[in-house]
Design a protein around this motif. Sequence first.
Motif, mmCIF file in Angstrom:
data_model
loop_
_atom_site.group_PDB
_atom_site.id
_atom_site.type_symbol
_atom_site.label_atom_id
_atom_site.label_comp_id
_atom_site.label_asym_id
_atom_site.label_seq_id
_atom_site.Cartn_x
_atom_site.Cartn_y
_atom_site.Cartn_z
ATOM 1 N N ARG A 1 0.815 -1.029 -0.087
ATOM 2 C CA ARG A 1 -0.011 0.079 0.027
ATOM 3 C C ARG A 1 0.710 1.193 -0.119
ATOM 4 N NH1 ARG A 1 -4.851 -1.233 4.399
ATOM 5 N NH2 ARG A 1 -5.916 -3.063 3.043
ATOM 6 N N GLU A 2 2.082 1.170 0.674
ATOM 7 C CA GLU A 2 2.743 2.324 0.687
ATOM 8 C C GLU A 2 3.408 2.782 -0.832
ATOM 9 O OE1 GLU A 2 7.116 4.152 3.289
ATOM 10 O OE2 GLU A 2 5.930 1.816 3.634
ATOM 11 N N GLN A 3 3.913 1.641 -1.274
ATOM 12 C CA GLN A 3 4.280 1.965 -2.835
ATOM 13 C C GLN A 3 3.358 2.475 -3.537
ATOM 14 O OE1 GLN A 3 5.603 -2.174 -4.039
ATOM 15 N NE2 GLN A 3 7.776 -1.797 -2.793
ATOM 16 N N ALA A 4 1.847 1.905 -3.218
ATOM 17 C CA ALA A 4 1.111 2.578 -4.235
ATOM 18 C C ALA A 4 0.521 4.057 -3.897
ATOM 19 C CB ALA A 4 -0.210 1.458 -3.721
ATOM 20 N N LEU A 5 0.571 4.229 -2.478
ATOM 21 C CA LEU A 5 0.380 5.547 -2.030
ATOM 22 C C LEU A 5 1.606 6.573 -2.535
ATOM 23 C CD1 LEU A 5 -0.740 5.290 1.825
ATOM 24 C CD2 LEU A 5 -1.941 5.946 -0.306
ATOM 25 N N GLU A 6 2.777 5.820 -2.466
ATOM 26 C CA GLU A 6 3.784 6.777 -3.031
ATOM 27 C C GLU A 6 3.601 7.122 -4.426
ATOM 28 O OE1 GLU A 6 7.435 9.016 -2.847
ATOM 29 O OE2 GLU A 6 6.239 8.219 -1.161
ATOM 30 N N GLN B 1 2.961 11.047 -5.570
ATOM 31 C CA GLN B 1 3.739 11.614 -6.894
ATOM 32 C C GLN B 1 3.011 12.158 -7.968
ATOM 33 O OE1 GLN B 1 6.655 8.510 -8.064
ATOM 34 N NE2 GLN B 1 7.966 8.613 -6.169
ATOM 35 N N LYS B 2 1.968 11.236 -8.125
ATOM 36 C CA LYS B 2 0.747 11.809 -9.338
ATOM 37 C C LYS B 2 0.189 12.942 -8.872
ATOM 38 C CE LYS B 2 -2.659 9.903 -12.230
ATOM 39 N NZ LYS B 2 -3.549 8.853 -12.631
ATOM 40 N N ALA B 3 -0.081 13.115 -7.713
ATOM 41 C CA ALA B 3 -0.957 14.229 -6.998
ATOM 42 C C ALA B 3 -0.216 15.432 -6.956
ATOM 43 C CB ALA B 3 -1.358 13.930 -5.704
ATOM 44 N N GLU B 4 1.086 15.148 -6.542
ATOM 45 C CA GLU B 4 2.096 16.475 -6.687
ATOM 46 C C GLU B 4 2.276 16.935 -8.034
ATOM 47 O OE1 GLU B 4 5.729 15.373 -4.905
ATOM 48 O OE2 GLU B 4 5.051 15.253 -2.806
ATOM 49 N N GLN B 5 2.465 15.863 -8.851
ATOM 50 C CA GLN B 5 2.526 16.511 -10.356
ATOM 51 C C GLN B 5 1.256 17.398 -10.935
ATOM 52 O OE1 GLN B 5 3.172 13.144 -13.146
ATOM 53 N NE2 GLN B 5 3.179 14.676 -15.009
ATOM 54 N N LEU B 6 0.003 16.718 -10.306
ATOM 55 C CA LEU B 6 -1.405 17.402 -10.827
ATOM 56 C C LEU B 6 -1.313 18.795 -9.932
ATOM 57 C CD1 LEU B 6 -3.755 14.310 -10.609
ATOM 58 C CD2 LEU B 6 -2.952 15.587 -12.621
ATOM 59 N N GLN C 1 -1.256 24.486 -10.026
ATOM 60 C CA GLN C 1 -0.826 25.815 -9.621
ATOM 61 C C GLN C 1 -0.226 26.498 -10.648
ATOM 62 O OE1 GLN C 1 2.144 25.302 -6.441
ATOM 63 N NE2 GLN C 1 3.216 27.029 -6.681
ATOM 64 N N GLU C 2 0.489 26.123 -11.468
ATOM 65 C CA GLU C 2 1.029 26.844 -12.914
ATOM 66 C C GLU C 2 -0.204 27.263 -13.457
ATOM 67 O OE1 GLU C 2 3.213 23.909 -14.960
ATOM 68 O OE2 GLU C 2 4.808 24.004 -13.413
ATOM 69 N N GLU C 3 -1.380 26.503 -13.652
ATOM 70 C CA GLU C 3 -2.376 26.720 -14.413
ATOM 71 C C GLU C 3 -3.229 28.184 -13.491
ATOM 72 O OE1 GLU C 3 -5.116 27.080 -17.525
ATOM 73 O OE2 GLU C 3 -3.397 26.231 -17.371
ATOM 74 N N LEU C 4 -3.227 27.945 -12.303
ATOM 75 C CA LEU C 4 -3.608 29.495 -11.497
ATOM 76 C C LEU C 4 -3.059 30.483 -11.584
ATOM 77 C CD1 LEU C 4 -4.871 27.227 -8.112
ATOM 78 C CD2 LEU C 4 -6.228 28.516 -10.021
ATOM 79 N N GLU C 5 -1.614 30.248 -11.618
ATOM 80 C CA GLU C 5 -0.734 31.525 -11.450
ATOM 81 C C GLU C 5 -0.735 32.175 -12.773
ATOM 82 O OE1 GLU C 5 3.274 30.179 -10.759
ATOM 83 O OE2 GLU C 5 3.008 29.962 -8.717
ATOM 84 N N ARG C 6 -1.122 31.236 -14.075
ATOM 85 C CA ARG C 6 -1.316 31.939 -15.530
ATOM 86 C C ARG C 6 -2.529 32.694 -15.537
ATOM 87 N NH1 ARG C 6 -3.951 30.416 -19.909
ATOM 88 N NH2 ARG C 6 -4.694 28.659 -18.644
#
Length: 513
Positions: free
Chosen positions: A115-120, A124-129, A134-139
């Motif tokens: 599960r930890e591997q899946a959460l990791e 990572q995917k959530a941070e990327q999103l 954030q980039e979209e909001l700044e833009r």
Amino acid sequence: MNTAIWIIGGILAALAGYVVAYFISKQNAKSAANIILEDAKREADVIKEKKILQAKEEEMKILSEADRTATQKIQKAQASESRARQREQQLNQQQGEIARRKRELDSVKATLDAREQALEQRSQKAEQLCREAQEELERISGLSVEEAKEKLVESLKDEAKSAAASYINDIMDDAKLTASREAKKIVIQSIQRVATETAVENSVTVFHIDNDEIKGRIIGREGRNIRALEAATGIEIIVDDTPEAIVLSGFDPVRREIARLALHQLVVDGRIHPARIEEVVAKVRKQVEEEIIETGKRTAIDLGIHGLHPELIRMVGKMKYRSSYGQNLLQHSRETANLCAVMASELGLNPKKARRAGLLHDIGKVPDDEPELPHALLGMKLAEKFKEKPEICNAIGAHHDEVEQTSLLAPIVQVCDAISGARPGARREIVEAYIKRLNDLEQLALSYPGVLKTYAIQAGRELRVIVGADKITDEETDKLSNEIARKIQDEMTYPGQVKITVIRETRAVAFAK
């Protein structure tokens, strides 16, 4: 010869008899010895048999005890062995349980690792999103993250300040309402439980006489008697056309009382001349001094106050002859002391200390000399001089706000002093003069630029001045209060002291629709 033969024969016969007797006794002794030996052997055999039997009995006892001990040890060993077997079984069961739990934990750990591997991966995917969002909001907003944070923080600060101010105002209003209600309740209860009489303040004493002929005797030849009386008492004696009356004028009530009593004795005695006047005045002065001390002692006893310095007792007694605004100072001090005790009890404080401070709060009005100090500060110095406790000294000095209040006794004495002096009928003053003095106070303060309103309160003891916030700065309020105080001192006549309070405030009003 025959005799010798007979003698020899007798000797031989005696020897023979002795020998025979010896052998016979020897034979008898052997027989007795054999008998004794046989008896001893029989007794020894009996004793031996007894000892053998005893030894066998002891042996049987020892063997029996040994068997019993061995049996107990065997039983204990068997019980220990049984417990050991049970313990071994329990340990085996626990070991099996531990092994089972270990297998379960290994299984759970493997599941958690997965599960930890899946959460990791999801993190990572959530941070990327998030970065993409954030980039979209700044833009879209045209603001960086730091700028947006600053604006959000400022907005939250303003909102929090507004909410906190509203909350604090609500709390303060509720606390003031509650405190005001409780304070009024305590003050009303104290007033209801304490009352005293009043007296009219006089600067003159009228001495009544039976007929006007006595006036001439009091004046004396070329006025020598009246001059001697004035010199001895320090009181001006006015003898005029007023029928059956002589006026004694002076600011010191003790001196007036001495002059009145001395004049009474002189008139009763009939002998009026300078020497007699000095003698009577000295005698009356001593009597009045004794009466002062006795009055002070009686007052302290009545109020349950102990340990006062003799000089303080004398000052308390002198209050009997002093009045303020028509209120007798001793009665005022007693009333204040009782009010302080009642109020201190209501507030859970020490009523004895409060009563003591209330009695002594005006001793600065009756000093032997007249220093240039307000009576509250002078009273505090006198109390310190005569070793009163610090909280009592502070209460005396602070009851007109000359010094900072450092204990709860100080506001109690201040309030009770005001209650005793302000209640209806306590003090008397000509109404017109009183109203004119208050009006003059207000008009004097209104003459200054920037002053909007003035209020003379506490029977003219305090003047509150309200100024415009847009016309006078905070620094100028101190200067204004000092100027008003100086002008009052120079231009007005007033009893006691006047407190000038300058109030400058800014009000912001908004309406919610």
